[in-house]
Design an enzyme around this catalytic site. Structure first.
Site, PDB file in Angstrom:
ATOM      1  N   GLU A  33      75.509   1.680  14.215  1.00 46.67           N
ATOM      2  CA  GLU A  33      75.724   2.999  13.431  1.00 46.67           C
ATOM      3  C   GLU A  33      76.226   3.900  14.585  1.00 46.67           C
ATOM      4  O   GLU A  33      75.209   4.366  15.564  1.00 46.67           O
ATOM      5  CB  GLU A  33      74.551   3.441  12.752  1.00 46.67           C
ATOM      6  CG  GLU A  33      73.750   2.601  12.001  1.00 46.67           C
ATOM      7  CD  GLU A  33      72.904   3.078  10.778  1.00 46.67           C
ATOM      8  OE1 GLU A  33      73.056   2.615   9.614  1.00 46.67           O
ATOM      9  OE2 GLU A  33      72.269   4.124  11.046  1.00 46.67           O
TER      10      GLU A  33
ATOM     11  N   CYS B  59      75.458  12.777  13.808  1.00 47.66           N
ATOM     12  CA  CYS B  59      76.485  11.827  13.506  1.00 47.66           C
ATOM     13  C   CYS B  59      77.246  12.352  12.377  1.00 47.66           C
ATOM     14  O   CYS B  59      78.537  11.995  12.435  1.00 47.66           O
ATOM     15  CB  CYS B  59      75.922  10.598  13.425  1.00 47.66           C
ATOM     16  SG  CYS B  59      74.604  10.424  11.744  1.00 47.66           S
TER      17      CYS B  59
HETATM   18  P1  NAD Z   1      74.324   6.377  23.450  1.00 50.96           P
HETATM   19  O1  NAD Z   1      75.263   5.148  23.109  1.00 50.96           O
HETATM   20  O2  NAD Z   1      74.441   7.080  24.828  1.00 50.96           O
HETATM   21  O3  NAD Z   1      72.899   5.836  23.398  1.00 50.96           O
HETATM   22  C1  NAD Z   1      72.178   5.080  22.488  1.00 50.96           C
HETATM   23  C2  NAD Z   1      71.382   4.119  23.137  1.00 50.96           C
HETATM   24  O4  NAD Z   1      71.910   3.066  23.739  1.00 50.96           O
HETATM   25  C3  NAD Z   1      70.233   4.874  23.843  1.00 50.96           C
HETATM   26  O5  NAD Z   1      68.952   4.276  23.545  1.00 50.96           O
HETATM   27  C4  NAD Z   1      70.787   4.167  25.309  1.00 50.96           C
HETATM   28  O6  NAD Z   1      69.500   4.172  26.248  1.00 50.96           O
HETATM   29  C5  NAD Z   1      71.256   2.914  25.017  1.00 50.96           C
HETATM   30  N1  NAD Z   1      72.340   2.086  25.827  1.00 50.96           N
HETATM   31  C6  NAD Z   1      73.036   2.747  26.552  1.00 50.96           C
HETATM   32  N2  NAD Z   1      73.509   1.631  27.193  1.00 50.96           N
HETATM   33  C7  NAD Z   1      73.251   0.699  26.752  1.00 50.96           C
HETATM   34  C8  NAD Z   1      73.692  -0.943  27.036  1.00 50.96           C
HETATM   35  N3  NAD Z   1      74.706  -1.073  27.974  1.00 50.96           N
HETATM   36  N4  NAD Z   1      73.076  -1.661  26.500  1.00 50.96           N
HETATM   37  C9  NAD Z   1      71.928  -1.542  25.437  1.00 50.96           C
HETATM   38  N5  NAD Z   1      71.580  -0.187  25.284  1.00 50.96           N
HETATM   39  C10 NAD Z   1      72.181   0.828  25.827  1.00 50.96           C
HETATM   40  O7  NAD Z   1      74.464   7.434  22.078  1.00 50.96           O
HETATM   41  P2  NAD Z   1      73.246   8.692  22.159  1.00 50.96           P
HETATM   42  O8  NAD Z   1      73.802   9.861  22.969  1.00 50.96           O
HETATM   43  O9  NAD Z   1      71.720   8.458  22.213  1.00 50.96           O
HETATM   44  O10 NAD Z   1      73.774   9.272  20.496  1.00 50.96           O
HETATM   45  C11 NAD Z   1      74.743   9.867  20.151  1.00 50.96           C
HETATM   46  C12 NAD Z   1      75.477   9.096  19.305  1.00 50.96           C
HETATM   47  O11 NAD Z   1      75.044   8.520  18.205  1.00 50.96           O
HETATM   48  C13 NAD Z   1      76.590  10.043  18.804  1.00 50.96           C
HETATM   49  O12 NAD Z   1      78.090   9.384  18.745  1.00 50.96           O
HETATM   50  C14 NAD Z   1      76.035   9.978  17.239  1.00 50.96           C
HETATM   51  O13 NAD Z   1      77.421  10.186  16.410  1.00 50.96           O
HETATM   52  C15 NAD Z   1      75.739   8.750  17.193  1.00 50.96           C
HETATM   53  N6  NAD Z   1      74.833   8.557  15.979  1.00 50.96           N
HETATM   54  C16 NAD Z   1      75.243   7.976  14.766  1.00 50.96           C
HETATM   55  C17 NAD Z   1      74.129   7.739  13.832  1.00 50.96           C
HETATM   56  C18 NAD Z   1      74.625   7.019  12.496  1.00 50.96           C
HETATM   57  O14 NAD Z   1      74.029   6.795  11.754  1.00 50.96           O
HETATM   58  N7  NAD Z   1      75.938   6.659  12.330  1.00 50.96           N
HETATM   59  C19 NAD Z   1      73.209   8.455  13.827  1.00 50.96           C
HETATM   60  C20 NAD Z   1      72.788   9.346  14.952  1.00 50.96           C
HETATM   61  C21 NAD Z   1      73.713   9.400  15.965  1.00 50.96           C
END
Ligand code: NAD
Length: 457
Positions: free
Chosen positions: A229, A263
């Site tokens: 997501e 999001c």
């Molecule tokens: P992010 O991708 O920076 O981090 C998300 C998660 O992934 C964190 O827990 C992080 O520690 C982990 N992570 C980072 N690198 C990783 C790796 N290499 N392997 C495994 N895990 C790893 O995103 P964020 O800043 O936490 O969230 C914001 C983003 O999320 C925005 O783009 C937003 O639109 C999206 N979002 C989408 C939805 C949806 O339902 N579509 C809902 C909420 C947020």
């Protein structure tokens, strides 16, 4: 032991330090989850439901401390933190209500000595790697139905919402979910990567497109069920016959709620030329009326920017839009610290050469583009690599339905925006992701269907 520092984005101060997991502790958690899962899956449904009901009751009991913690670690206005915790309650109710119909055995054929049946069995051990912007929602959408359907969950909250993640895990345990069945994995991207190295039966990720692609690449050779997501660049179109004042109020809220860090925040607005100027006037009046400041103040509507790095993204989008001729109506700059602050920003005279109209902003910044026709609006709405949500404001339901049918988005809105319902699937097209949560499909997604072919002797 490795410690993770928690910073309050509204003050820049370190407010906590928590022990972070390393590869060895994550491997141990995965092993204990694997060992505990079969017993949890064999626990009668009523007992699993009862534990989740107690979790719900604990959320109600602890609303204030939970909301305060969320505000302290992500900078979300307190009122909106309360809304978020409260907003998880109807989702839990929906999952409990729909659990039995969603996963009951389906007897699909009986005849000629044959009986055919589908059963829904838990995936096993699933990982939930989560975002910080709505930790109760994006975590709850996975953890609650995954547990109800008999899975063990390794839950990695975002490093920016760690305290909230620990609260969720604590309340689950107090509610009676066995400790090995739901375990928090604490840390940043490295902890997420170490979690993916474990034997898993499903990976449910919410976060950015860039991380989602990295995770898909990591998981591809393992053929593990994967849901992503991801982000969006969600458009709304204000048609010539719209109630201009109501549309402006609704879209200002949709663009700025949660400080634009949703999001499904409205990220692009297209307005018919006949009411463009009136719309912009109402919209800017609404935006400058939003109170920005201390997230703990009950009247604050716009809080801090959670991740300091996002300030650079916002600055770059503003500079790019200005260099290409956009007109800045308010904001367009950081605000003095301590902490991470950005002035709510509205641009007109934007176009699709600008990053502001193409890439997720994830902050209190929006472009409003004038259009001449429904056709032009639909073409522009679909001119994106994302496809999470899209909306149309008009008094004409038939036209709204016709336009929304042509828009590539997982969720479409008529005269509303930035809305999620537990009864409807939450999914994205294109670079907004794969898979879904919520709705009865979002319960079944934590199970695999097993086909039974039974011939009477
Ligand atoms: P992010 O991708 O920076 O981090 C998300 C998660 O992934 C964190 O827990 C992080 O520690 C982990 N992570 C980072 N690198 C990783 C790796 N290499 N392997 C495994 N895990 C790893 O995103 P964020 O800043 O936490 O969230 C914001 C983003 O999320 C925005 O783009 C937003 O639109 C999206 N979002 C989408 C939805 C949806 O339902 N579509 C809902 C909420 C947020």
């Amino acid at each position: 032991m490795n410690m993770l520092q928690i910073t309050n984005p509204a003050t820049g101060k370190i407010i906590h330090e928590v022990p972070a997991d390393d590869a060895a502790s994550i491997a141990m958690k995965a092993d204990t989850a694997r060992a505990a899962q079969p017993r949890w899956a064999a626990t009668p449904l009523d007992e699993r439901v009862a534990a989740i009901r107690r979790f719900r009751a604990l959320l109600v009991d602890e609303l204030e401390p939970l909301a305060t913690t969320l505000t302290r670690e992500v900078g979300k206005p307190l009122v909106q933190s309360r809304n978020e915790v409260n907003g998880l309650l109807p989702r839990i109710d929906f999952f409990i209500e729909q659990l039995h119909p969603a996963i009951a055995d389906e007897h699909v054929f009986h005849g000629g000595g044959m009986h055919e049946q589908i059963s829904h069995i838990p995936l096993g051990v699933v990982a939930n790697i989560s975002a910080w912007n709505y930790p109760y929602f994006v975590g709850g959408n996975v953890i609650v139905p995954a547990l109800l359907t008999g899975n063990a969950v390794l839950y990695k909250p975002s490093e920016y919402a760690t305290l909230t993640g620990l609260h969720i895990a604590r309340l689950m345990h107090e509610a009676g979910i066995p400790k090995d069945v739901l375990q928090a994995v604490i840390g940043g991207g490295d902890a997420g990567a170490a979690l993916l190295a474990q034997r898993l039966d499903g990976v449910f990720f919410t976060g950015s497109h860039a991380t989602g692609v990295r995770i898909a690449q990591t998981m591809a050779p393992r053929l593990t069920k994967l849901q992503l997501e991801l982000g969006g660049k969600d458009p709304s179109y204000v048609r010539a016959d719209a109630d201009v004042q109501a549309a402006a109020a609704s879209l200002a809220d949709g663009a700025m709620y949660n400080t634009g860090q949703s999001c499904c925040s409205v990220e692009r607005i297209y307005v018919h030329e006949s009411l463009h100027d009136a719309f912009v006037e109402h919209f800017v009046a609404a935006v400058v009326g939003f109170k920005l400041g201390d997230p703990h103040d009950e009247s604050t509507y716009i809080g801090a920017i959670t991740r300091a790095a996002q300030l650079d993204v916002l600055d770059a989008q503003v500079a790019d839009a200005q260099a290409k001729g956009a007109r800045l109506l308010c904001g367009g700059h950081r605000l003095p610290g301590p902490g991470n602050w950005y002035a709510p920003t509205v641009f007109t005279r934007v176009d699709h050469t600008m990053e502001l109209m193409r890439e997720e902003s994830f902050g209190p910044i929006i472009g409003i583009q004038k259009v001449r026709s429904d056709e032009e609006a639909v073409t522009l709405m679909n001119d994106t690599r994302y496809g999470l949500t899209a909306g149309v404001y008009t008094r004409d339901e038939a036209t709204a339905r016709e336009l929304l049918a042509r828009v590539n988005a997982g969720s479409v809105y008529w005269n509303c925006c930035d809305r999620v319902s537990p009864r409807l699937p939450w999914s994205g097209h294109g670079d907004s992701g794969i898979g879904l949560t919520l709705s009865t499909h979002g319960i079944q997604t934590f199970t695999r269907p097993k086909a039974w072919h039974l011939r009477q002797p």
